[in-house]
Motif scaffolding. Structure first.
Motif, PDB file in Angstrom:
ATOM      1  N   PHE A 250       0.805  -1.214   0.000  1.00  0.00           N
ATOM      2  CA  PHE A 250       0.000   0.000   0.000  1.00  0.00           C
ATOM      3  C   PHE A 250       0.848   1.279   0.000  1.00  0.00           C
ATOM      4  CE2 PHE A 250      -2.754  -3.264   1.788  1.00  0.00           C
ATOM      5  CZ  PHE A 250      -3.900  -3.109   1.018  1.00  0.00           C
ATOM      6  N   ASN A 251       2.117   1.151  -0.365  1.00  0.00           N
ATOM      7  CA  ASN A 251       2.962   2.344  -0.411  1.00  0.00           C
ATOM      8  C   ASN A 251       2.474   3.289  -1.511  1.00  0.00           C
ATOM      9  OD1 ASN A 251       5.792   3.634  -1.674  1.00  0.00           O
ATOM     10  ND2 ASN A 251       5.602   3.657   0.547  1.00  0.00           N
ATOM     11  N   GLY A 252       2.195   4.523  -1.144  1.00  0.00           N
ATOM     12  CA  GLY A 252       1.702   5.505  -2.095  1.00  0.00           C
ATOM     13  C   GLY A 252       0.262   5.293  -2.517  1.00  0.00           C
ATOM     14  N   PHE A 253      -0.461   4.436  -1.791  1.00  0.00           N
ATOM     15  CA  PHE A 253      -1.831   4.076  -2.165  1.00  0.00           C
ATOM     16  C   PHE A 253      -2.751   5.302  -2.196  1.00  0.00           C
ATOM     17  CE2 PHE A 253      -5.976   1.921  -1.459  1.00  0.00           C
ATOM     18  CZ  PHE A 253      -5.897   0.968  -2.472  1.00  0.00           C
ATOM     19  N   ALA A 254      -2.505   6.272  -1.303  1.00  0.00           N
ATOM     20  CA  ALA A 254      -3.338   7.487  -1.261  1.00  0.00           C
ATOM     21  C   ALA A 254      -2.525   8.719  -1.627  1.00  0.00           C
ATOM     22  CB  ALA A 254      -3.948   7.642   0.131  1.00  0.00           C
ATOM     23  N   PRO A 516     -11.045   4.194  -0.141  1.00  0.00           N
ATOM     24  CA  PRO A 516     -11.548   3.170  -1.059  1.00  0.00           C
ATOM     25  C   PRO A 516     -10.475   2.163  -1.457  1.00  0.00           C
ATOM     26  CG  PRO A 516     -12.360   5.329  -1.699  1.00  0.00           C
ATOM     27  CD  PRO A 516     -11.353   5.560  -0.618  1.00  0.00           C
ATOM     28  N   GLY A 517     -10.768   0.882  -1.277  1.00  0.00           N
ATOM     29  CA  GLY A 517      -9.847  -0.181  -1.664  1.00  0.00           C
ATOM     30  C   GLY A 517      -8.837  -0.554  -0.609  1.00  0.00           C
ATOM     31  N   LEU A 518      -8.829   0.152   0.527  1.00  0.00           N
ATOM     32  CA  LEU A 518      -7.854  -0.127   1.591  1.00  0.00           C
ATOM     33  C   LEU A 518      -8.468  -1.084   2.622  1.00  0.00           C
ATOM     34  CD1 LEU A 518      -5.061   0.437   2.842  1.00  0.00           C
ATOM     35  CD2 LEU A 518      -6.114   2.337   4.085  1.00  0.00           C
ATOM     36  N   LYS A 519      -8.481  -2.377   2.271  1.00  0.00           N
ATOM     37  CA  LYS A 519      -8.968  -3.414   3.185  1.00  0.00           C
ATOM     38  C   LYS A 519     -10.308  -3.033   3.804  1.00  0.00           C
ATOM     39  CE  LYS A 519      -4.365  -5.107   4.504  1.00  0.00           C
ATOM     40  NZ  LYS A 519      -3.490  -5.522   5.641  1.00  0.00           N
ATOM     41  N   ASN A 520     -11.189  -2.492   3.010  1.00  0.00           N
ATOM     42  CA  ASN A 520     -12.479  -2.029   3.527  1.00  0.00           C
ATOM     43  C   ASN A 520     -13.244  -3.181   4.179  1.00  0.00           C
ATOM     44  OD1 ASN A 520     -12.508  -0.181   0.522  1.00  0.00           O
ATOM     45  ND2 ASN A 520     -12.055   0.663   2.524  1.00  0.00           N
ATOM     46  N   GLY A 521     -13.709  -2.931   5.389  1.00  0.00           N
ATOM     47  CA  GLY A 521     -14.467  -3.934   6.118  1.00  0.00           C
ATOM     48  C   GLY A 521     -13.618  -4.923   6.887  1.00  0.00           C
ATOM     49  N   GLN A 522     -12.294  -4.796   6.824  1.00  0.00           N
ATOM     50  CA  GLN A 522     -11.421  -5.733   7.528  1.00  0.00           C
ATOM     51  C   GLN A 522     -11.011  -5.188   8.898  1.00  0.00           C
ATOM     52  OE1 GLN A 522      -8.170  -7.484   5.291  1.00  0.00           O
ATOM     53  NE2 GLN A 522      -9.189  -7.054   3.334  1.00  0.00           N
ATOM     54  N   THR A 523     -10.745  -6.102   9.822  1.00  0.00           N
ATOM     55  CA  THR A 523     -10.264  -5.749  11.157  1.00  0.00           C
ATOM     56  C   THR A 523      -8.853  -6.296  11.338  1.00  0.00           C
ATOM     57  OG1 THR A 523     -12.479  -5.718  12.143  1.00  0.00           O
ATOM     58  CG2 THR A 523     -10.624  -6.013  13.636  1.00  0.00           C
ATOM     59  N   ASP A 524      -7.946  -5.443  11.744  1.00  0.00           N
ATOM     60  CA  ASP A 524      -6.549  -5.814  11.979  1.00  0.00           C
ATOM     61  C   ASP A 524      -6.336  -5.923  13.483  1.00  0.00           C
ATOM     62  OD1 ASP A 524      -3.668  -5.644  12.407  1.00  0.00           O
ATOM     63  OD2 ASP A 524      -3.513  -5.042  10.303  1.00  0.00           O
ATOM     64  N   PRO A 535       3.750   7.014  10.840  1.00  0.00           N
ATOM     65  CA  PRO A 535       4.429   6.186   9.828  1.00  0.00           C
ATOM     66  C   PRO A 535       3.459   5.431   8.921  1.00  0.00           C
ATOM     67  CG  PRO A 535       4.738   5.280  12.039  1.00  0.00           C
ATOM     68  CD  PRO A 535       4.156   6.636  12.212  1.00  0.00           C
ATOM     69  N   THR A 536       2.259   5.102   9.454  1.00  0.00           N
ATOM     70  CA  THR A 536       1.255   4.433   8.621  1.00  0.00           C
ATOM     71  C   THR A 536       0.747   5.384   7.543  1.00  0.00           C
ATOM     72  OG1 THR A 536       0.597   3.052  10.515  1.00  0.00           O
ATOM     73  CG2 THR A 536      -0.924   3.171   8.649  1.00  0.00           C
ATOM     74  N   ILE A 537       0.495   6.635   7.919  1.00  0.00           N
ATOM     75  CA  ILE A 537       0.069   7.644   6.947  1.00  0.00           C
ATOM     76  C   ILE A 537       1.168   7.898   5.920  1.00  0.00           C
ATOM     77  CG2 ILE A 537      -0.522  10.084   6.660  1.00  0.00           C
ATOM     78  CD1 ILE A 537      -1.931   9.984   9.351  1.00  0.00           C
ATOM     79  N   ALA A 538       2.416   8.001   6.398  1.00  0.00           N
ATOM     80  CA  ALA A 538       3.541   8.271   5.497  1.00  0.00           C
ATOM     81  C   ALA A 538       3.625   7.206   4.407  1.00  0.00           C
ATOM     82  CB  ALA A 538       4.840   8.346   6.287  1.00  0.00           C
ATOM     83  N   ASN A 539       3.446   5.948   4.797  1.00  0.00           N
ATOM     84  CA  ASN A 539       3.489   4.870   3.803  1.00  0.00           C
ATOM     85  C   ASN A 539       2.353   5.032   2.788  1.00  0.00           C
ATOM     86  OD1 ASN A 539       4.195   2.163   2.707  1.00  0.00           O
ATOM     87  ND2 ASN A 539       2.174   1.638   3.534  1.00  0.00           N
ATOM     88  N   LEU A 540       1.150   5.303   3.260  1.00  0.00           N
ATOM     89  CA  LEU A 540       0.012   5.461   2.354  1.00  0.00           C
ATOM     90  C   LEU A 540       0.188   6.644   1.407  1.00  0.00           C
ATOM     91  CD1 LEU A 540      -2.913   4.742   4.836  1.00  0.00           C
ATOM     92  CD2 LEU A 540      -2.396   3.433   2.771  1.00  0.00           C
ATOM     93  N   ASP A 552       4.846   1.178  10.809  1.00  0.00           N
ATOM     94  CA  ASP A 552       3.822   1.235   9.767  1.00  0.00           C
ATOM     95  C   ASP A 552       2.922   0.014   9.944  1.00  0.00           C
ATOM     96  OD1 ASP A 552       2.307   1.162   7.456  1.00  0.00           O
ATOM     97  OD2 ASP A 552       3.997   0.676   6.140  1.00  0.00           O
ATOM     98  N   LEU A 553       1.678   0.240  10.304  1.00  0.00           N
ATOM     99  CA  LEU A 553       0.788  -0.864  10.638  1.00  0.00           C
ATOM    100  C   LEU A 553       0.368  -1.690   9.435  1.00  0.00           C
ATOM    101  CD1 LEU A 553      -1.483   0.831  13.331  1.00  0.00           C
ATOM    102  CD2 LEU A 553       0.528  -0.608  13.645  1.00  0.00           C
ATOM    103  N   LEU A 554       0.643  -1.211   8.235  1.00  0.00           N
ATOM    104  CA  LEU A 554       0.314  -1.974   7.026  1.00  0.00           C
ATOM    105  C   LEU A 554       1.462  -2.857   6.581  1.00  0.00           C
ATOM    106  CD1 LEU A 554      -1.458   0.922   5.111  1.00  0.00           C
ATOM    107  CD2 LEU A 554      -2.558  -1.023   6.239  1.00  0.00           C
ATOM    108  N   ASN A 555       2.597  -2.744   7.269  1.00  0.00           N
ATOM    109  CA  ASN A 555       3.792  -3.498   6.856  1.00  0.00           C
ATOM    110  C   ASN A 555       4.591  -3.965   8.070  1.00  0.00           C
ATOM    111  OD1 ASN A 555       4.207  -3.250   3.702  1.00  0.00           O
ATOM    112  ND2 ASN A 555       3.438  -1.271   4.400  1.00  0.00           N
ATOM    113  N   THR A 556       3.929  -4.502   9.058  1.00  0.00           N
ATOM    114  CA  THR A 556       4.662  -4.972  10.233  1.00  0.00           C
ATOM    115  C   THR A 556       4.081  -6.287  10.723  1.00  0.00           C
ATOM    116  OG1 THR A 556       5.483  -4.376  12.439  1.00  0.00           O
ATOM    117  CG2 THR A 556       3.204  -3.771  11.918  1.00  0.00           C
ATOM    118  N   ASP A 557       4.947  -7.111  11.288  1.00  0.00           N
ATOM    119  CA  ASP A 557       4.484  -8.325  11.950  1.00  0.00           C
ATOM    120  C   ASP A 557       4.808  -8.271  13.439  1.00  0.00           C
ATOM    121  OD1 ASP A 557       7.214  -8.538  11.866  1.00  0.00           O
ATOM    122  OD2 ASP A 557       7.280 -10.468  10.830  1.00  0.00           O
TER     123      ASP A 557
END
Length: 620
Positions: A250-254, A516-524, A535-540, A552-557
């Motif tokens: 999702f880098n640059g997704f928004a 729109p399109g960012l894991k809509n309806g999903q729970t992390d 950092p999550t916003i920066a990635n997006l 970055d919560l979209l790219n971490t384990d």
């Protein structure tokens, strides 16, 4: 030969005065000890049984500190000693009263940096009144009796002591005090002092807490250089060089899209998708979550700066200070903040909050954070008033009216309606069943009202074409239910036991990202916190944030959250600093301490790194 009657009378009178003076000393010692004891247990810093070794040590330490104070009064003052004892009693009683009221709201005793923010007391008038209890009269019950004793033993009747006797009495009181305090002090973990000031009060008492706080304040603000040492620079470099590289998912997704971020006052996660008397408490948030990416293991990390701390965390990805608010203590630092990073991308930014611009020193601090504009109470037209000011619905609508949507923008909206103590919602039309008239019941009503305002915001965004063309984020700023006021009812409402493990799990706030399109309806379920927002916003948005301390919560384990009191929550365990216990996340049972010691230290070291950056203005 009969004894001289006058001599006999004087001797007996002298003994009587000596007895009264002895009672005065005992009353001074007993009264202050009881006030400290009252503070420690009514705030639940210490908990029964009273005979527990931790509580016994706290009382011994407190008595020791009082004896040390009394010893110096005896040494420095002769015939005025009782009046000085009375004055000291009044001063210390006032401090403990302040501690009690402050703790009931902030869960911490008051500190010197907080006293520098004394201007906040005025706006908190209603909250302070709500915090006072009838039983607090214990703080002043002794004063009339001590005053009477001082008047009886007025100067011409109070015997003076020669220097040798005063020195002997001083040494006796001082040595007993030092011995009592020293035994307890020697068996405390001093390395925890810098992380958790409550730890000091629990083990050594509230009086020594203030001595340690004063010592720390002098060391950090007077004796410590603001220059970054080589060792500190190396620690900062090592931390940031070891961080995870920015991810690709999702880098640059928004990229290039505008950002609207809503910080919601006192909104806790336990309300989400919860019903009471058959009705949803937060229907609009629940509906938004179904159309968004939702983080349900997201912890608030604000400390004594409360709402301002949450703002700071989200916009800088640095931890707040352990004492006082960054906005007051370091409002002119250089911050590599979200507004400043976005400015380099051609964005304008503005913050909106319908309250006094000087509150939390926002008008000054926002300039350092990098906001181009700050719209406060005087910038909004009058409208429906709820709680502390203009309703959230009115603020949302007017904020959107003020936003120039012709170019990329960042709007930061700080809500106000559902603010402690929630009394304004006592008669609000929402059925809370058995919790009617309770603190929890009023809180639930207030959040239902705030949720209705969120519904209006969503409608406005859709009507203006912004809902599907803007990165929308919403999170809660801090807890709404203090454990001392609504804790028991909250545990009952949630159907869980009232213990540290369950309480720790409830210190979550919702975090929602809609695009729109960012894991809509999903729970992390990733364990995370407010420091991870930037950092999550920066990635997006597709830009770097190399000096953000969060992940970055979209790219971490790695699931973890470090709280300002040094508690650590992970996906495997919870370390709760108040009782120094590690709980297994699955069973809720205490886990083996040594197994996680190194990992805990690494997490807690983040607090030290953040403190250096802020206190030394390391980004300048």
């Amino acid at each position: 030969m009969l004894p001289n009657i006058d001599v006999f009378k004087k001797t007996m009178l002298s003994k009587g005065y000596t007895f009264i003076e002895l009672l005065f000393y005992l009353a001074f010692l007993t009264a202050l000890t009881l006030k400290c004891f009252y503070f420690q247990f009514t705030t639940r810093l210490n908990i029964p049984p009273f005979s527990h070794v931790l509580n016994v040590k706290m009382v011994i330490s407190t008595i020791g500190v009082i004896l040390i104070i009394a010893s110096f009064i005896f040494l420095l003052f002769n015939k005025k000693r009782l009046w000085v004892l009375l004055i000291v009693n009044i001063i210390l009683s006032t401090v403990i009263i302040a501690d009690t009221l402050y703790f009931r709201y902030y869960n911490n005793p008051i500190t010197i940096p907080v006293l520098q923010q004394i201007g906040l007391v005025g706006p908190l008038g209603d909250s302070i009144t709500n915090l006072i209890r009838q039983k607090d009269i214990i703080f002043v019950l002794d004063l009339p009796f001590l005053l009477a004793g001082a008047l009886i033993l007025k100067r011409d009747r109070l015997l003076g002591f020669n220097k040798l006797k005063r020195l002997v009495i001083f040494m006796a009181l001082f040595l007993i005090g030092v011995a009592s305090f020293g035994v307890v002090y020697a068996n405390t973990h001093k390395d925890i002092f810098s992380f958790d000031k409550n730890y000091i009060a629990v083990r050594l008492g509230i009086l020594y807490y203030h001595a340690e706080d004063t010592k720390s304040f002098i060391k950090e603000n007077i004796l410590t250089s603001r220059s970054v040492s080589q060792e500190e620079r190396a620690a900062i470099d090592e931390f940031f060089s070891s961080r995870e590289p920015q991810g690709t998912d999702f880098n640059g997704f928004a990229r290039g899209k505008s950002i609207i971020m809503v910080q919601s006052e006192a909104l806790q996660e336990f309300l989400i998708n919860k019903t009471i008397e058959g009705k949803e408490i937060t229907p609009n948030l629940n509906s938004l979550i179904k159309d968004s990416l939702y983080f349900d293991n997201f912890y608030f990390q604000a400390a004594g700066g409360k709402t301002s701390d949450a703002e700071f965390l989200a916009n800088t990805s640095l931890y707040p200070l352990k004492e006082g608010a960054v906005y007051f203590r370091y409002p002119s630092n250089t911050y590599l903040s979200l507004p400043n990073l976005l400015k380099a991308q051609g964005y304008t930014s503005a913050s909106y909050h319908a309250y006094d611009p000087s509150y939390w020193n926002r008008s000054t601090a926002y300039r350092a954070i990098g906001f181009d504009a700050f719209y406060s109470r005087d910038d909004f037209e009058p409208g429906e008033k709820t709680g502390w000011g203009l309703s959230d619905a009115g603020m949302f609508t007017q904020a959107l009216d003020k936003t120039d949507t012709s170019k990329p923008f960042y709007s930061f909206l700080v809500t106000l309606s559902c603010h402690y103590p929630f009394d304004d919602y006592e008669n609000y039309d929402f059925d809370v069943g058995e919790f009617e008239g309770t603190f929890l019941g009023n809180y639930i009503k207030g959040q239902n009202y705030a949720d209705a305002c969120i519904g209006i915001l969503i409608e406005q965004l859709k009507a203006r074409g912004l809902y599907d063309d803007t990165l929308l984020l919403l999170y809660g700023d801090h807890y709404g239910i203090p454990r001392l006021e609504g804790g028991n009812d909250l545990m009952k409402f949630m159907g869980v036991k009232n213990n540290s493990f369950e309480w720790a799990k409830l210190q979550k706030v919702p975090f929602i990202i809609h695009y729109p399109g960012l894991k809509n309806g999903q729970t992390d379920n990733t364990v995370s916190g407010q420091i991870d927002i930037l950092p999550t916003i920066a990635n997006l948005m597709g830009f770097e944030a190399p000096f953000a301390m969060g992940k970055d919560l979209l790219n971490t384990d790695k699931g973890y959250a470090v709280l300002r009191n040094s508690s650590v929550i992970t996906d495997r365990y919870i370390y709760w600093s108040k009782d120094e216990t590690i709980y297994d996340i699955q069973t809720g049972q205490p886990a083996e301490h040594g197994r996680y010691d190194d990992e805990l230290e690494q997490y807690q070291d983040q607090l030290k790194i953040s403190d250096i950056i802020i206190q030394k203005n390391a980004f300048k």
